[in-house]
Design an enzyme around this catalytic site. Structure first.
Site, PDB file in Angstrom:
ATOM      1  N   PHE A 196       0.861  -1.172   0.000  1.00 51.97           N
ATOM      2  CA  PHE A 196       0.000   0.000   0.000  1.00 51.97           C
ATOM      3  C   PHE A 196       0.903   1.228   0.000  1.00 51.97           C
ATOM      4  O   PHE A 196       1.593   1.515   0.982  1.00 51.97           O
ATOM      5  CB  PHE A 196      -0.943   0.057   1.199  1.00 51.97           C
TER       6      PHE A 196
ATOM      7  N   ASP B  70       9.635   2.967   1.614  1.00 49.98           N
ATOM      8  CA  ASP B  70       8.441   3.744   1.946  1.00 49.98           C
ATOM      9  C   ASP B  70       8.231   3.645   3.457  1.00 49.98           C
ATOM     10  O   ASP B  70       7.678   2.669   3.963  1.00 49.98           O
ATOM     11  CB  ASP B  70       7.232   3.189   1.189  1.00 49.98           C
TER      12      ASP B  70
ATOM     13  N   LYS C 222       3.020  11.371   6.808  1.00 50.89           N
ATOM     14  CA  LYS C 222       2.223  11.188   8.019  1.00 50.89           C
ATOM     15  C   LYS C 222       2.810  11.908   9.232  1.00 50.89           C
ATOM     16  O   LYS C 222       2.576  13.089   9.418  1.00 50.89           O
ATOM     17  CB  LYS C 222       1.990   9.705   8.282  1.00 50.89           C
TER      18      LYS C 222
END
Length: 401
Positions: free
Chosen positions: A141, A226, A255
């Site tokens: 994801f 990531d 984030k």
């Protein structure tokens, strides 16, 4: 003031149904706790998918944002501003890298990493134009843009958005042999999550990340980590890659970099790699804006102390010990994760992940399900041990028979 029912009904009527949120309407939050429109308190055990690593309303971050709000919030990159160089310098140093390319969202940062890898492949590695290939892992994801979902194996995220962007090859996560076999002279990068979050907090086999680093280095291929969810303290280290002593060629961050205050993301790498860009070839109006830089600089300063990483490691050991005990009782089939991050597979006989999440909500704890039977636990790193234990006690009660 709106009630829970009226607020949800209005949202259902006037917003696209791209999410299926739990039926709670948050009105305020502080630390690891949220309060809904009717005054009920909930322990946040999701932390905005790690965007809230430092808790809700963190005073240092709010003060940094307020101070910057009074000065200047946006210039665009048409001009320099007085927080930009400091932000890039400090983030590069935190990562042990040389250059930063700031964006806003995690998906934007992943798109930037893809563009960087392709441009590096053509300009530096010498791959023939239009043939660059990037290898990714199944069950990944990385975001929801058209290009990113083109290399997703999640049909819910991918279906009905074709035609899809070519140039990607998918291999099983954790399988070094498959990765090695997929590499060709036209491979420019391997893009991986050091721990797969949306897939259920999947930790790769020991030695996998180190093996990826060895393979990519041997084949002159970029290793892109990531760390949007796994980075910035969540796993007990600044970066999850550190657990295997691995330094990738490129970090993708987001984030928690914005402290739960503003969206901030970045690609961090060497001057050789990010130096492939020339003015006008990539950009973002809001990327690296003064407000974002001010908040992110405070995040970096907080991480430099090491206290949040240590807290995640120590409380994470406790979390996984307690969850491990639950796994001996039949209701919990498996527990995975690292630091203050866990994927908990619930036995289908006890309910779906959604049903367990709703039952926990009824007891004042907020988590989120994924892939049917799994719930994810990722509280803010500032959570107290007492609150963490209380949250775990609610999970035990929900799973008791």
């Amino acid at each position: 003031m709106a009630t829970t029912e009226s607020a949800i009904a209005s949202a259902e009527a006037h917003s696209a149904h791209n999410y299926h949120p739990l039926p709670v309407v948050v009105a305020s939050a502080d630390g690891a706790w949220m309060t809904d429109v009717e005054g009920r308190r909930f322990l946040d055990m999701l932390a905005g998918y790690s965007a809230l690593n430092f808790g809700h309303g963190n005073r240092r971050l709010i003060d940094a944002a307020k101070a910057q709000l009074e000065r200047v919030t946006l210039t665009s990159r048409a001009f320099h501003h007085d927080r930009f160089a400091e932000f890039c310098t400090q983030l590069a140093e935190l990562c042990g890298m040389e250059m930063v390319l700031p964006m806003n969202t995690g998906a934007e940062a992943v798109e930037t990493a893809v563009k960087t890898a392709r441009k590096w492949g053509y300009r530096t590695k010498g791959v023939p134009d239009g043939t660059a290939k990037i290898i990714v892992a199944a069950d990944n994801f990385h975001g929801r843009t058209t290009t990113i979902i083109s290399f997703s194996t999640d049909q819910e995220a991918r279906a009905d958005y074709g035609p899809y962007t070519p140039g990607f090859e998918i291999v099983p996560y954790g399988d070094l042999a498959a990765l090695d076999a997929a590499m060709t002279d036209n491979t420019v990068a391997v893009l991986l999550e050091p721990i797969q979050g949306e897939a259920g907090v999947l930790v790769p086999p020991p030695g996998y990340l180190a093996g990826v680093r060895e393979l990519t280095r041997a084949r002159n291929v970029l290793f892109i980590a990531d760390e949007i969810q796994s980075g910035l303290g969540r796993t007990g280290k600044t970066f999850a890659s550190e657990h295997e002593g691995v330094v990738p060629d490129m970090y993708v961050l987001g984030k928690a970099l914005g402290g739960g205050v503003v969206p901030v993301s970045a690609v961090v790498s060497s001057s050789e790699i990010l130096g492939v860009f020339r003015p006008g070839e990539h950009g973002s109006t809001f990327g690296g804006n003064p407000l974002a830089c001010a908040v992110a600089l405070e995040v970096i300063a907080m991480l430099r102390t090491g206290e949040y990483q240590q807290r995640a490691a120590e409380l994470g050991d406790h979390l996984h010990h307690e969850l491990g005990l639950m796994a001996t009782g039949g209701a919990v089939e498996a527990v995975r994760g690292r630091g203050l991050w866990a994927g908990v597979d619930i036995s289908p006989s006890y309910g779906t992940g959604r049903e367990i999440s709703e039952k926990l909500m009824g007891r004042g704890v907020l988590v989120k399900d994924t892939h049917g039977s799994t719930i994810r636990i990722a509280p803010p790193l500032v959570i107290s041990k007492e609150d963490l234990d209380w949250g775990l006690e609610q999970l035990r009660a929900v799973l008791a028979r």
